[in-house]
Design an enzyme around this catalytic site. Structure first.
Site, mmCIF file in Angstrom:
data_model
loop_
_atom_site.group_PDB
_atom_site.id
_atom_site.type_symbol
_atom_site.label_atom_id
_atom_site.label_comp_id
_atom_site.label_asym_id
_atom_site.label_seq_id
_atom_site.Cartn_x
_atom_site.Cartn_y
_atom_site.Cartn_z
ATOM 1 N N SER A 51 -28.700 -23.929 10.544
ATOM 2 C CA SER A 51 -29.731 -22.895 10.524
ATOM 3 C C SER A 51 -29.999 -22.443 9.086
ATOM 4 O O SER A 51 -30.363 -23.255 8.236
ATOM 5 C CB SER A 51 -29.304 -21.739 11.432
ATOM 6 O OG SER A 51 -30.343 -20.812 11.613
ATOM 7 N N ASP B 119 -41.310 -10.221 -7.394
ATOM 8 C CA ASP B 119 -40.800 -11.107 -8.440
ATOM 9 C C ASP B 119 -39.609 -11.926 -7.939
ATOM 10 O O ASP B 119 -38.510 -11.871 -8.497
ATOM 11 C CB ASP B 119 -40.412 -10.287 -9.675
ATOM 12 C CG ASP B 119 -40.101 -11.166 -10.881
ATOM 13 O OD1 ASP B 119 -40.579 -12.313 -10.893
ATOM 14 O OD2 ASP B 119 -39.383 -10.703 -11.790
ATOM 15 N N HIS C 30 -30.751 -24.559 19.475
ATOM 16 C CA HIS C 30 -30.465 -24.298 18.065
ATOM 17 C C HIS C 30 -28.980 -24.421 17.734
ATOM 18 O O HIS C 30 -28.616 -24.691 16.589
ATOM 19 C CB HIS C 30 -30.967 -22.894 17.723
ATOM 20 C CG HIS C 30 -30.905 -22.551 16.277
ATOM 21 N ND1 HIS C 30 -31.731 -23.132 15.331
ATOM 22 C CD2 HIS C 30 -30.117 -21.680 15.592
ATOM 23 C CE1 HIS C 30 -31.462 -22.631 14.148
ATOM 24 N NE2 HIS C 30 -30.485 -21.758 14.267
#
Length: 448
Positions: A159, A374, A427
């Site tokens: 994951s 940023d 998953h």
């Protein structure tokens, strides 16, 4: 990648149990790897070897777990992958910074900072780029050598750990012998909006699968939501269970181990109290165990920033994009103005920092992170396009957490990456069946 100093703080503590030999390591790493002589953090890792093989010169495999903000697995509750990995490797379980026995980051430790801006500045160093640089220092530490003298290791990224593996390939491929990824190929260039737009559609599909399996649960889920809308219901912890928070229980739909857990929770939902139906303590305690971020606050704080690159903020992407999916609207269900209930998945919302006591003190910090612009890049597209490290990746066809099409696009951008597309697993496939790791290893050897 430029090396930075790391200092081991003690001799490793070694012990045995259940056929395993464990050695616990702790070392100091820079908070900011661009400032190697500035403040430091403690990094913890546990090296695990099969009993009887602890003196063999086995190659190391670093497990990068999902998250962000999840500690490494503990060997007494290991997934299927660990026993398979131990057949050929020493396995390194690193508690990513901020988690487990590494220097923790939660509402208590972060309270030491003077304000939210200072907390946000600190947490900007907790993304995949910092984790990779921590791992490089750990690799050198375990080998008792500098980074240039330490042998490269295998990385298994599950994951979010797969996201970190691609960052590793971008920043320090010289540290890697091979890379195995399970359910963890992120978009390399997409914005968080693209991630969540696709995620909501997949989550709706998983709702349909759930209610097809348990059709009677629809009426029950609607009844719970209506009750929560008209009553001030408190969980055993004392915090209120709202309708929208109840809906986040859909995160359990994403793994085979927990897909059915909501059904068994809902079947305990109501008891008869003095004034009529009430939600049971068993239900409320079970809901709290899933919903509280007390054990993983970094997951909530950093879940959207793990997708942030360049000058565009995430700006609470999941919250904004949800407006495009009115099927998730449940407000007014008690008056018949909404419903049926649809559960959300792996999304983080600003209101969770108003309802979860573990997150409330971090609300302003989370908002600063959501609007930060940023962010440095996490992936080097040119370096990935020229990659020479063997990479194999399991792409789960019906993965609720990682979009298949985005994953395959990423696979096409990494030179030599071999994807294995399968609908046999959810998953958590690598934890459920050792055959997943077995196949990925065979693919790197070219025998599959």
């Amino acid at each position: 990648m430029n090396s930075t100093p790391a200092t081991g703080t003690a001799e490793p503590v070694t012990y045995r149990h259940s056929g395993l030999v464990c050695a616990d390591h702790t070392l100091d790493v820079p908070l900011d790897h661009a400032d190697p002589y500035g403040p430091t953090l403690s990094l913890f890792a546990r090296e695990v070897t099969a009993a009887g093989r602890e003196h063999e010169n086995l190659p190391r495999l670093l497990w990068l777990q999902g998250g962000p903000g999840g500690r490494a697995e503990r060997p007494n509750a290991a997934g299927a992958w660990l026993r398979r990995a131990l057949q050929d490797h020493r396995v390194v379980l690193m508690d990513q910074r901020g988690t487990g026995r590494s220097t923790p980051a939660d509402r208590r430790t972060l309270a030491a900072f003077p304000d939210a801006a200072a907390r946000a500045a600190y947490l900007k160093h907790f993304r995949a780029d910092s984790l990779v640089r921590d791992a490089e220092l750990l690799r050198a530490h375990l080998a008792g050598a500098g980074p240039q003298g330490a042998p490269p290791w295998t990385v298994l990224g599950q994951s979010f750990g797969g996201f970190c593996a691609l960052t590793y390939l971008s920043l320090a491929p010289e540290g890697l012998d091979k890379v195995l990824i399970t359910g963890g190929l992120p978009t390399l260039t997409g914005h968080a909006d693209d991630v969540y737009r696709a995620a909501y559609a997949r989550t709706l599909a998983h709702n349909e699968r759930y209610f097809a399996r348990y059709p009677a649960d629809q009426q029950l889920a609607d009844a719970v939501a209506a009750h929560l809308e008209t009553h001030d219901v408190r969980m055993p912890s004392g915090e209120r269970l709202s309708v929208r928070r109840f809906q986040t229980l859909g995160i359990t739909f994403g793994t085979s181990a927990r897909f059915d857990s909501l059904h068994y929770l809902l079947e305990t939902a109501f008891v008869r109290g003095p004034a009529g139906p009430e939600l049971s303590d068993a239900f409320l305690r079970g809901a709290d165990a899933v919903l509280s971020f007390a054990e993983r606050p970094l997951y909530a704080l950093l879940h959207e920033p793990i997708y942030a690159q360049g000058g565009r903020p995430t700006a609470w992407s999941a919250h904004r994009i949800r407006e495009e999916f009115p099927a998730f609207d449940a407000e007014g269900i008690a008056q018949g103005q909404a419903g049926p209930v649809r559960f959300t998945g792996e999304m983080i919302y600003p209101w969770q920092f108003e309802e979860d006591p573990a997150l409330v003190p971090l609300r302003e910090t989370a908002d600063l992170l959501a609007h930060h612009t940023d962010w440095p890049p996490l992936y080097d597209l040119d370096r990935l396009a020229a990659n020479e490290v063997p990479v194999t990746a399991a792409v789960y066809h019906d993965d609720m957490f990682v979009d298949r099409e985005q994953a395959l696009e990423t696979a096409s951008l990494v030179r030599g990456l071999r994807p294995w597309i399968t609908n046999a697993y959810a998953h958590d496939g690598v934890r459920a069946d050792p055959a997943v790791l077995d196949r990925l290893l065979a693919m790197t050897r070219g025998t599959v």
